[in-house]
Write a protein that holds these residues in place. Structure first.
Motif, PDB file in Angstrom:
ATOM      1  N   GLN A  75      61.403  -2.448 -33.109  1.00 55.06           N
ATOM      2  CA  GLN A  75      62.420  -2.994 -34.012  1.00 55.06           C
ATOM      3  C   GLN A  75      62.138  -2.594 -35.452  1.00 55.06           C
ATOM      4  OE1 GLN A  75      62.621  -7.254 -33.754  1.00 55.06           O
ATOM      5  NE2 GLN A  75      62.985  -7.238 -31.541  1.00 55.06           N
ATOM      6  N   GLN A 124      64.027  -9.206 -45.468  1.00 61.08           N
ATOM      7  CA  GLN A 124      63.601 -10.529 -45.008  1.00 61.08           C
ATOM      8  C   GLN A 124      64.377 -10.976 -43.776  1.00 61.08           C
ATOM      9  OE1 GLN A 124      63.859 -13.131 -48.425  1.00 61.08           O
ATOM     10  NE2 GLN A 124      62.275 -12.009 -49.538  1.00 61.08           N
ATOM     11  N   HIS A 125      65.546 -10.391 -43.593  1.00 62.40           N
ATOM     12  CA  HIS A 125      66.358 -10.748 -42.431  1.00 62.40           C
ATOM     13  C   HIS A 125      65.566 -10.627 -41.136  1.00 62.40           C
ATOM     14  CE1 HIS A 125      70.247 -11.231 -40.354  1.00 62.40           C
ATOM     15  NE2 HIS A 125      69.770 -10.380 -39.470  1.00 62.40           N
ATOM     16  N   TYR A 126      64.729  -9.607 -41.048  1.00 65.81           N
ATOM     17  CA  TYR A 126      64.003  -9.368 -39.805  1.00 65.81           C
ATOM     18  C   TYR A 126      62.940 -10.433 -39.543  1.00 65.81           C
ATOM     19  CZ  TYR A 126      66.432  -4.950 -39.614  1.00 65.81           C
ATOM     20  OH  TYR A 126      67.428  -4.006 -39.545  1.00 65.81           O
ATOM     21  N   ASP A 181      63.261 -13.786 -41.123  1.00 58.70           N
ATOM     22  CA  ASP A 181      63.921 -15.093 -41.156  1.00 58.70           C
ATOM     23  C   ASP A 181      64.827 -15.315 -39.942  1.00 58.70           C
ATOM     24  OD1 ASP A 181      62.639 -15.214 -43.560  1.00 58.70           O
ATOM     25  OD2 ASP A 181      64.415 -14.881 -44.778  1.00 58.70           O
ATOM     26  N   PHE A 182      65.473 -14.266 -39.502  1.00 63.13           N
ATOM     27  CA  PHE A 182      66.409 -14.387 -38.388  1.00 63.13           C
ATOM     28  C   PHE A 182      65.838 -13.735 -37.134  1.00 63.13           C
ATOM     29  CE2 PHE A 182      68.701 -15.321 -42.102  1.00 63.13           C
ATOM     30  CZ  PHE A 182      69.830 -16.049 -41.770  1.00 63.13           C
ATOM     31  N   GLN A 233      64.146  -5.036 -27.343  1.00 67.12           N
ATOM     32  CA  GLN A 233      62.970  -4.167 -27.470  1.00 67.12           C
ATOM     33  C   GLN A 233      61.855  -4.913 -28.184  1.00 67.12           C
ATOM     34  OE1 GLN A 233      63.715  -0.826 -30.111  1.00 67.12           O
ATOM     35  NE2 GLN A 233      65.367  -1.907 -31.127  1.00 67.12           N
ATOM     36  N   GLU A 254      67.085 -11.417 -29.867  1.00 63.72           N
ATOM     37  CA  GLU A 254      68.047 -11.651 -28.794  1.00 63.72           C
ATOM     38  C   GLU A 254      68.996 -10.466 -28.654  1.00 63.72           C
ATOM     39  OE1 GLU A 254      68.406 -13.911 -25.786  1.00 63.72           O
ATOM     40  OE2 GLU A 254      67.410 -14.862 -27.483  1.00 63.72           O
ATOM     41  N   ILE A 255      69.371  -9.896 -29.778  1.00 64.72           N
ATOM     42  CA  ILE A 255      70.375  -8.830 -29.756  1.00 64.72           C
ATOM     43  C   ILE A 255      69.752  -7.476 -29.446  1.00 64.72           C
ATOM     44  CG2 ILE A 255      71.905  -7.510 -31.265  1.00 64.72           C
ATOM     45  CD1 ILE A 255      72.751 -10.177 -32.479  1.00 64.72           C
ATOM     46  N   LEU A 256      68.574  -7.250 -30.031  1.00 65.36           N
ATOM     47  CA  LEU A 256      67.861  -6.015 -29.721  1.00 65.36           C
ATOM     48  C   LEU A 256      66.935  -6.279 -28.544  1.00 65.36           C
ATOM     49  CD1 LEU A 256      69.009  -4.669 -32.130  1.00 65.36           C
ATOM     50  CD2 LEU A 256      66.757  -4.589 -33.176  1.00 65.36           C
ATOM     51  N   VAL A 264      64.689 -14.645 -34.259  1.00 66.18           N
ATOM     52  CA  VAL A 264      65.168 -14.967 -32.911  1.00 66.18           C
ATOM     53  C   VAL A 264      66.505 -14.292 -32.630  1.00 66.18           C
ATOM     54  CG1 VAL A 264      63.951 -17.166 -32.761  1.00 66.18           C
ATOM     55  CG2 VAL A 264      66.270 -17.113 -33.662  1.00 66.18           C
ATOM     56  N   GLN A 265      67.337 -14.223 -33.650  1.00 67.20           N
ATOM     57  CA  GLN A 265      68.626 -13.565 -33.473  1.00 67.20           C
ATOM     58  C   GLN A 265      68.434 -12.070 -33.238  1.00 67.20           C
ATOM     59  OE1 GLN A 265      71.327 -13.252 -36.839  1.00 67.20           O
ATOM     60  NE2 GLN A 265      72.875 -14.428 -35.726  1.00 67.20           N
ATOM     61  N   VAL A 266      67.609 -11.469 -34.064  1.00 63.94           N
ATOM     62  CA  VAL A 266      67.342 -10.039 -33.917  1.00 63.94           C
ATOM     63  C   VAL A 266      66.748  -9.761 -32.542  1.00 63.94           C
ATOM     64  CG1 VAL A 266      65.927  -8.138 -34.760  1.00 63.94           C
ATOM     65  CG2 VAL A 266      67.050  -9.662 -36.389  1.00 63.94           C
TER      66      VAL A 266
END
Lengths: 209, 209
Positions: free
Chosen positions: A191, A171-173, A175-176, A186, A182-184, A178-180
């Motif tokens: 992803q 679920q992280h992918y 729920d978060f 691609q 920003e960091i990745l 925007v963070q993912v």
DNA sequence: CGTGATCCTGACCGCACGGTCAAACATTTT
DNA sequence: AAAATGTTTGACCGTGCGGTCAGGATCACG
């Protein structure tokens, strides 16, 4: 006035089906993006292409929209877990569950965020559903996993925490996101492909007896 | 009027220190429990034991409280990651990171939920901080992990997704606390002990070269 | 004790929110 | 074509929100 308050009540006309669908879709957009209180009826109305009073012609209140979304969500949300087959191969069953959950994060991120918003804030309008069917189902599947472990077919690990970790990592992918993002640097497709490979690897290593 | 808008401005008097502290603590309670829009100034004022206008004597606006909380949070939030030592033993370094993050979920669940709320809703008031120092730090540590992998000292795994999984699994116990509580019928201390054992196990298995 | 700086509050403001309603409009039925 | 049913809307309402302000209480200090 034709609307009855019943949640499952089959909408009679085509136009009712279309509008209720549009409203729920718009509401999902808004609730998942801003939380229950953060979403406004005007916002939902605009997103649905309807006027605010018209929204309240189809739903008795803002709470009712939210409740219907959550209610219809829980079932489909638990389907992947329900599909774990005690008769199947343990490692493959659990890995298939991981992949199904990851696909849900990819294909239904709004639903994931709606759920996350609700739980984060203490599940004020969800309440007993968690202690009820969710807990029942989880305990049931944990028993299956414990059985597999007792037979030496997967590594011994606290089944509840195993399930928590699967929920969390997949679920992280959603729920978060925007963070993912920003960091990745691609595209989403890449992803999720990478995430699938990663999760497959770590759970295979983790579960091997 | 003595208050200056500066965030880091050292409060002059004792009473200012005490009240600003009380306000930020109350605000953290409310924001983490209900989200930014869900929290109200009256609520925060009541929790802080002050009147609403008094709140606005110490902070220029609701946004300012929220901004200060987020701002002071990010640094401490990233400290555990910063502490990963390229010269240390790879597996132990990463496991120590996992444990530190888990302890933060145990000891500072409100901060975790504040952060989660913000990211969940697209980080509207966080913005560039994520693309800035967060991404920089993460990329830096990912390079360290990649180096370790190149030397064959830990298993080859996408470092970014490894970090995501650590964030997800550890923060899950704070962000989804009500769900965890509902499913696990035990006290918080026991939950976190079990979680520590579980996470230690799976990451040890995962990282072994 | 006095006096200036700091701290606190009741009363108030404008606005946006969830929700209502009577009436207009559209569609189906007879 | 007209009556009945179903759909849509502009105008409106009460409330709770973030925020302001004038002035009173309290404090630090000569």
């Amino acid at each position: 006035m034709t609307r009855d308050g019943r949640t499952g009540g089959a909408p009679r006309t085509r136009i009712q089906q279309r509008n209720r669908r549009a409203i729920l879709d718009a509401a999902l957009d808004c609730f998942s993006a801003h939380g229950f209180r953060g979403a406004t009826l005007d916002q939902i109305a605009r997103a649905a292409g309807l006027s605010k009073p018209n929204l309240l012609y189809y739903f008795p209140s803002k709470d009712a929209m939210h409740a219907e979304l959550l209610s219809s969500l829980l079932t489909t949300w638990l389907d992947p877990l329900r599909a774990i087959d005690p008769a199947g191969d343990p490692v493959e069953q659990i890995l298939a569950y991981v992949h199904r959950k990851l696909e849900m994060s990819r294909d239904y991120p709004r639903e994931s965020r709606l759920f996350a918003n609700e739980i984060l804030q203490g599940a004020p309008r969800f309440g007993d559903r968690i202690g009820g069917e969710l807990k029942t189902l989880v305990d049931e599947k944990c028993a299956v996993i414990a059985q597999w472990q007792a037979e030496g077919r997967i590594a011994p690990l606290d089944p509840h925490h195993l399930i928590f970790s699967i929920w969390a990592t997949t679920q992280h992918y959603a729920d978060f996101e925007v963070q993912v993002d920003e960091i990745l640097a691609q595209g989403r497709a890449a992803q999720f492909d990478a995430a699938a490979v990663f999760l497959d690897t770590i759970y295979r290593r983790t579960l091997r007896p």
